[in-house]
Enzyme design. Structure first.
Site, PDB file in Angstrom:
ATOM      1  N   HIS A   9       0.774  -1.396  -0.093  1.00  0.00           N
ATOM      2  CA  HIS A   9      -0.010  -0.041  -0.054  1.00  0.00           C
ATOM      3  C   HIS A   9       0.849   1.295  -0.021  1.00  0.00           C
ATOM      4  O   HIS A   9       0.481   2.201  -0.641  1.00  0.00           O
ATOM      5  CB  HIS A   9      -1.127  -0.062   1.305  1.00  0.00           C
ATOM      6  N   HIS A  98      27.742  -3.371 -11.347  1.00  0.00           N
ATOM      7  CA  HIS A  98      28.431  -4.492 -10.500  1.00  0.00           C
ATOM      8  C   HIS A  98      27.842  -5.478  -9.946  1.00  0.00           C
ATOM      9  O   HIS A  98      28.246  -6.831  -9.692  1.00  0.00           O
ATOM     10  CB  HIS A  98      28.925  -3.702  -9.316  1.00  0.00           C
ATOM     11  N   ARG A 132      35.075  -9.482 -13.322  1.00  0.00           N
ATOM     12  CA  ARG A 132      35.106  -9.837 -11.827  1.00  0.00           C
ATOM     13  C   ARG A 132      33.862  -9.855 -11.124  1.00  0.00           C
ATOM     14  O   ARG A 132      33.728 -10.734 -10.135  1.00  0.00           O
ATOM     15  CB  ARG A 132      36.162  -8.859 -11.110  1.00  0.00           C
TER      16      ARG A 132
HETATM   17  C1  RB5 Z   1       4.279  -0.333   5.585  1.00  0.00           C
HETATM   18  O1  RB5 Z   1       3.767   0.626   6.607  1.00  0.00           O
HETATM   19  C2  RB5 Z   1       5.647  -0.556   5.722  1.00  0.00           C
HETATM   20  O2  RB5 Z   1       5.953  -1.139   6.931  1.00  0.00           O
HETATM   21  C3  RB5 Z   1       6.121  -1.064   4.494  1.00  0.00           C
HETATM   22  O3  RB5 Z   1       5.821  -0.552   3.338  1.00  0.00           O
HETATM   23  C4  RB5 Z   1       7.680  -1.127   4.340  1.00  0.00           C
HETATM   24  O4  RB5 Z   1       8.438  -0.031   4.511  1.00  0.00           O
HETATM   25  C5  RB5 Z   1       8.293  -2.381   5.257  1.00  0.00           C
HETATM   26  O5  RB5 Z   1       9.523  -2.680   4.987  1.00  0.00           O
END
Ligand code: RB5
Length: 147
Positions: A9, A98, A132
């Site tokens: 979200h 890289h 490398r």
């Molecule tokens: C959502 O609130 C948040 O925790 C998520 O988008 C993320 O940042 C998690 O690593």
């Protein structure tokens, strides 16, 4: 090849902006969700996108959550995925040159949309240098001994 897109979200709005940009560039993509700003769990969308990249159905991937960390951690559980958290153009270029990164991870809450599109552009238009670096990335996957 289609680009795999996924977000939670927190990354939904930036994902929509990136989709508009990719469409304007004539680039094909597959959107693995999420499809709204309703609260959700990033692994539900990261795993299907990671599988699509691992199995060669999509390349590369672009994944977005609030910090980039949760979705990046999830993606990198897949042996065939090298997901790189990038917040500026130089890091995005180096992730390709890289690390041969095959998924770009963006931190939606810590990057502005103009910079994010510049990072996407750099990631999509930079090649792996090999040499490398090829030896090093070949050592990344974990084998049966755990090393
Ligand atoms: C959502 O609130 C948040 O925790 C998520 O988008 C993320 O940042 C998690 O690593």
């Amino acid at each position: 090849m289609k680009i795999a897109l996924c977000s939670d979200h927190a990354g939904y709005e930036l994902k929509s902006i990136i989709e508009g940009y990719l469409e304007s560039q004539g680039r094909e993509f597959e959107d693995f969700g999420t499809h709204s700003t309703e609260s959700c769990d990033y692994p539900d969308f990261a795993h299907p996108a990671a599988l699509a990249v691992e199995e060669g159905r999509c390349y590369p991937g672009i994944a977005i959550c609030g910090t980039g960390n949760g979705i990046g951690m999830t993606l990198n559980k897949h042996q065939g995925v090298r997901a790189a958290l990038c917040w500026n153009v130089e890091i995005a270029k180096l992730a390709r040159q890289h690390n041969d990164a095959n998924v770009l991870v963006l931190p939606a809450r810590f990057i502005d949309p103009v910079t994010a599109l510049a990072v996407v552009d750099a990631f999509l238009n930079t090649s792996f240098e090999g040499g490398r670096h090829a030896r090093r990335i070949a050592k990344i996957p974990v084998d049966q001994s755990g090393c």
